[in-house]
Design a protein around this motif. Sequence first.
Motif, short mmCIF file in Angstrom:
data_model
loop_
_atom_site.label_atom_id
_atom_site.label_comp_id
_atom_site.label_asym_id
_atom_site.label_seq_id
_atom_site.Cartn_x
_atom_site.Cartn_y
_atom_site.Cartn_z
N GLU A 254 0.60 -0.91 0.24
CA GLU A 254 0.14 0.17 -0.41
C GLU A 254 0.71 1.48 -0.10
O GLU A 254 0.02 2.13 -0.40
CB GLU A 254 -1.05 0.05 1.08
N GLN A 255 2.14 1.09 0.55
CA GLN A 255 3.08 2.10 -0.02
C GLN A 255 4.32 1.72 -1.32
O GLN A 255 5.31 1.70 -0.25
CB GLN A 255 3.87 2.53 1.62
N PRO A 256 4.00 1.67 -2.50
CA PRO A 256 4.63 0.85 -3.19
C PRO A 256 6.29 1.98 -3.17
O PRO A 256 7.04 1.05 -3.36
CB PRO A 256 4.36 1.29 -4.25
N ASP A 257 6.32 3.36 -2.80
CA ASP A 257 7.93 3.62 -2.47
C ASP A 257 8.56 3.45 -1.48
O ASP A 257 9.67 4.03 -1.61
CB ASP A 257 7.09 4.77 -1.76
N LYS A 258 8.20 2.67 -0.89
CA LYS A 258 8.13 1.84 0.91
C LYS A 258 8.89 0.70 0.01
O LYS A 258 8.62 -0.62 -0.08
CB LYS A 258 7.75 1.98 2.02
N CYS A 259 10.50 0.97 0.44
CA CYS A 259 11.39 -0.47 -0.77
C CYS A 259 11.37 -1.51 1.81
O CYS A 259 12.28 -0.70 2.16
CB CYS A 259 12.92 -0.22 -0.71
N LEU A 260 10.80 -2.86 1.33
CA LEU A 260 11.61 -3.60 2.13
C LEU A 260 12.86 -4.55 2.85
O LEU A 260 13.56 -4.12 3.94
CB LEU A 260 10.14 -4.25 2.88
N ILE A 261 12.91 -4.95 1.78
CA ILE A 261 14.13 -5.71 1.59
C ILE A 261 14.29 -5.70 0.56
O ILE A 261 14.32 -5.80 -1.66
CB ILE A 261 13.53 -7.23 1.68
N ARG A 262 16.17 -5.01 -0.39
CA ARG A 262 16.75 -4.84 -1.74
C ARG A 262 17.94 -6.40 -1.29
O ARG A 262 18.10 -6.21 -0.22
CB ARG A 262 17.07 -3.58 -1.45
N GLY A 263 17.59 -6.84 -2.84
CA GLY A 263 19.10 -7.90 -2.31
C GLY A 263 20.23 -7.01 -2.65
O GLY A 263 20.33 -6.35 -3.30
N ASP A 264 21.58 -7.76 -1.90
CA ASP A 264 22.83 -6.86 -1.98
C ASP A 264 23.08 -6.95 -3.22
O ASP A 264 25.12 -6.82 -4.13
CB ASP A 264 23.65 -7.58 -0.91
N SER A 265 22.97 -8.46 -3.94
CA SER A 265 23.96 -9.39 -5.08
C SER A 265 23.43 -9.15 -5.99
O SER A 265 21.98 -8.66 -5.96
CB SER A 265 25.12 -10.16 -4.98
N TRP A 266 23.75 -9.51 -7.79
CA TRP A 266 22.99 -9.64 -8.59
C TRP A 266 22.06 -10.83 -8.21
O TRP A 266 23.23 -11.97 -7.64
CB TRP A 266 23.48 -9.21 -9.95
N MET A 267 21.37 -12.04 -8.71
CA MET A 267 20.36 -12.83 -9.45
C MET A 267 20.37 -13.60 -10.84
O MET A 267 20.48 -14.65 -10.84
CB MET A 267 19.57 -12.79 -8.31
N PHE A 268 20.92 -12.88 -11.55
CA PHE A 268 20.85 -13.28 -13.16
C PHE A 268 21.38 -12.83 -13.16
O PHE A 268 21.68 -11.13 -14.04
CB PHE A 268 19.48 -13.38 -13.48
N ALA A 269 22.85 -13.11 -14.51
CA ALA A 269 23.80 -12.12 -15.44
C ALA A 269 23.49 -12.83 -16.83
O ALA A 269 23.52 -14.03 -17.11
CB ALA A 269 25.29 -11.75 -14.53
N PRO A 270 24.93 -12.39 -17.57
CA PRO A 270 25.10 -13.01 -19.06
C PRO A 270 25.80 -13.77 -18.98
O PRO A 270 27.11 -13.35 -17.70
CB PRO A 270 25.59 -11.69 -19.76
N GLU A 271 25.52 -14.97 -19.58
CA GLU A 271 26.34 -15.68 -19.41
C GLU A 271 26.63 -16.86 -20.77
O GLU A 271 27.66 -17.04 -21.03
CB GLU A 271 26.06 -16.97 -17.78
N ALA A 272 25.45 -17.23 -21.00
CA ALA A 272 24.65 -17.67 -22.52
C ALA A 272 25.80 -17.12 -23.35
O ALA A 272 25.88 -15.62 -23.90
CB ALA A 272 23.83 -18.00 -22.50
N GLU A 273 26.35 -17.57 -24.55
CA GLU A 273 26.72 -17.34 -25.59
C GLU A 273 25.97 -16.44 -26.46
O GLU A 273 26.26 -14.79 -27.00
CB GLU A 273 26.86 -18.23 -27.14
N TYR A 274 24.76 -16.37 -26.28
CA TYR A 274 23.78 -15.50 -27.22
C TYR A 274 23.03 -14.53 -26.11
O TYR A 274 22.89 -13.70 -26.74
CB TYR A 274 21.99 -16.46 -27.70
N GLU A 275 23.68 -14.23 -24.79
CA GLU A 275 23.77 -12.87 -24.11
C GLU A 275 24.49 -12.61 -23.93
O GLU A 275 24.67 -10.69 -23.77
CB GLU A 275 23.03 -13.15 -22.48
N ARG A 276 25.96 -12.92 -23.21
CA ARG A 276 26.98 -12.39 -24.52
C ARG A 276 27.60 -11.55 -25.57
O ARG A 276 28.35 -10.61 -25.16
CB ARG A 276 28.53 -13.11 -24.09
N HIS A 277 27.62 -11.64 -26.58
CA HIS A 277 27.74 -11.28 -28.13
C HIS A 277 26.42 -11.17 -28.96
O HIS A 277 25.49 -12.03 -28.54
CB HIS A 277 28.59 -12.09 -28.14
#
Length: 340
Positions: A254-277
């Motif tokens: 009900e207060q969407p501007d209020k962040c409750l939790i934020r992850g510290d690290s990334w959880m998905f990143a470019p790894e596959a060939e079709y994501e890297r190039h």
Amino acid sequence: MTSILAEKSPDNKALLNQHETLFHRHPGNPILTGKDWPYSMNSVFNAGATLLPDGTTLLLCRVEDRRGLSHLCVARSLNGVDAWQIDHEPTLPPDVERYPEELWGIEDPRITYVPELKQYAIAYTSYSRGGPGVSLALTKDFRDFERLGVIMSPDDKDAALLPRRINGLWALIHRPMTPLGAHIWISYSPDLRHWGNHKLMLEARRGAWWDANKIGMSPPPIETPRGWLMIYHGVRRTPSSSIYRLGLALFDLEQPDKCLIRGDSWMFAPEAEYERHGDVQDVVFPCGYTVAPDGDTINLYYGAADSSIALAHGSIRGLLAWLDANGHSEHAHDRRQRHA
């Protein structure tokens, strides 16, 4: 957006570690490329996604032509993976005569089904002489569209409408570029046309963080009993290019501007060939998802290297559990101190 039953488990921290794989790439990736298109174009990527009433998966794809300008085109699939039926011409092309802000194309749609309107709201980037801005369109069938025009002036993008009013007002998440930086904001409107009460939702961190300096929402947030679950992208600049990775944050219902939790690290990143190039290297950029009938499995559709569309599967409960184990509480009053 989909409401799901996701519970918090006290045993999550004992079960998880920071290297857990949250999204599993589909073995048939990429699921859509330029070779699949029925007309001449350069590349396809960054698709909004929704489930139609008959269970069909609909992707509203960003298609870049050989001039470098983009339009939107629909692809439909019964299983959301293959046998795509693609419109034989652009579904939503720029309409420069009536909407001059679309001069240099329209890009990166996010789809929200709005029960009150019984329509789908599409927030997309309209590329004008003044830069990218946010435009909004409504549709019932993805064949006829009511354009509302620019609702956030340049430089602004990465926008999506929440599926219901918050305290009587429509809410739009977006990413303006300001002298303060590239952060995620939320704005409110009584009528979808006039916007105000702008509030900062999430700041890009500073320094060497993976999401320092520039962030933006990826697909529309997922409504869960614990809050709005947001998948967002962070851009890490390197001497040779930039890397687009994905992180997680949770916001009050009900207060969407209020962040409750934020992850510290990334959880998905470019790894596959079709994501890297590709046309733009090292990019994973989702604009849409669907949720399976179990209410937990999320099918994430993402642009890979600005050259194709790929699919990854995850668990909403798993994302929330990862946040519990790998995140921290955010408080508006100490954000700047923490990120300095």
